[in-house]
Design a protein around this motif. Sequence first.
Motif, PDB file in Angstrom:
ATOM      1  N   UNK A   1       0.834  -1.213   0.000  1.00 41.39           N
ATOM      2  CA  UNK A   1       0.000   0.000   0.000  1.00 41.39           C
ATOM      3  C   UNK A   1       0.869   1.264   0.000  1.00 41.39           C
ATOM      4  N   UNK A   2       1.949   1.242   0.772  1.00 42.11           N
ATOM      5  CA  UNK A   2       2.850   2.397   0.793  1.00 42.11           C
ATOM      6  C   UNK A   2       3.535   2.576  -0.563  1.00 42.11           C
ATOM      7  N   UNK A   3       3.950   1.472  -1.156  1.00 39.40           N
ATOM      8  CA  UNK A   3       4.622   1.540  -2.450  1.00 39.40           C
ATOM      9  C   UNK A   3       3.676   2.077  -3.521  1.00 39.40           C
ATOM     10  N   UNK A   4       2.449   1.573  -3.538  1.00 37.36           N
ATOM     11  CA  UNK A   4       1.458   2.049  -4.513  1.00 37.36           C
ATOM     12  C   UNK A   4       1.160   3.527  -4.288  1.00 37.36           C
ATOM     13  N   UNK A   5       1.079   3.945  -3.037  1.00 35.74           N
ATOM     14  CA  UNK A   5       0.835   5.362  -2.734  1.00 35.74           C
ATOM     15  C   UNK A   5       1.968   6.230  -3.279  1.00 35.74           C
TER      16      UNK A   5
ATOM     17  N   UNK B   1       1.423   6.463  -7.007  1.00 35.83           N
ATOM     18  CA  UNK B   1       0.302   7.371  -7.289  1.00 35.83           C
ATOM     19  C   UNK B   1       0.718   8.825  -7.087  1.00 35.83           C
ATOM     20  N   UNK B   2       1.541   9.074  -6.058  1.00 31.78           N
ATOM     21  CA  UNK B   2       1.981  10.439  -5.751  1.00 31.78           C
ATOM     22  C   UNK B   2       2.802  11.043  -6.882  1.00 31.78           C
ATOM     23  N   UNK B   3       3.469  10.201  -7.669  1.00 28.26           N
ATOM     24  CA  UNK B   3       4.237  10.730  -8.792  1.00 28.26           C
ATOM     25  C   UNK B   3       3.470  10.629 -10.107  1.00 28.26           C
ATOM     26  N   UNK B   4       2.184  10.274 -10.018  1.00 29.08           N
ATOM     27  CA  UNK B   4       1.309  10.326 -11.177  1.00 29.08           C
ATOM     28  C   UNK B   4       1.123   9.031 -11.941  1.00 29.08           C
ATOM     29  N   UNK B   5       1.604   7.912 -11.404  1.00 30.84           N
ATOM     30  CA  UNK B   5       1.412   6.646 -12.106  1.00 30.84           C
ATOM     31  C   UNK B   5      -0.003   6.115 -11.882  1.00 30.84           C
ATOM     32  N   UNK B   6      -0.638   5.722 -12.963  1.00 30.60           N
ATOM     33  CA  UNK B   6      -1.947   5.080 -12.869  1.00 30.60           C
ATOM     34  C   UNK B   6      -1.746   3.570 -12.990  1.00 30.60           C
ATOM     35  N   UNK B   7      -2.829   2.826 -12.997  1.00 29.23           N
ATOM     36  CA  UNK B   7      -2.719   1.363 -13.063  1.00 29.23           C
ATOM     37  C   UNK B   7      -1.967   0.906 -14.309  1.00 29.23           C
TER      38      UNK B   7
ATOM     39  N   UNK C   1      10.263  -8.877  -1.039  1.00 26.61           N
ATOM     40  CA  UNK C   1      10.600  -7.828  -0.081  1.00 26.61           C
ATOM     41  C   UNK C   1       9.344  -7.078   0.378  1.00 26.61           C
ATOM     42  N   UNK C   2       8.396  -6.929  -0.555  1.00 29.25           N
ATOM     43  CA  UNK C   2       7.134  -6.269  -0.198  1.00 29.25           C
ATOM     44  C   UNK C   2       6.251  -7.151   0.683  1.00 29.25           C
ATOM     45  N   UNK C   3       6.609  -8.417   0.824  1.00 30.77           N
ATOM     46  CA  UNK C   3       5.846  -9.310   1.692  1.00 30.77           C
ATOM     47  C   UNK C   3       4.644  -9.949   1.021  1.00 30.77           C
TER      48      UNK C   3
END
Length: 61
Positions: free
Chosen positions: A8-12, A15-21, A45-47
């Motif tokens: 969730x942190x990685x996806x956030x 998203x913060x730099x403008x990447x969509x799905x 590493x992301x679990x």
Amino acid sequence: MKSHVTVEEWVARFRAIGLDDAAMEKWHTSFERENPEGHQSFLEWLGLSPERIGEIRDNSK
């Protein structure tokens, strides 16, 4: 300092730099093509579960 980053942190961050799905899918595809072992290691590493890792890697081929 926290030693683990959640999905969730990685996806956030993405998203913060403008990447969509679609952009994130391209990122995974590029990572898988250029460095499959590194991609595997990163997902671990992301679990993520082995099943989820398999899904992501299969979709990235």
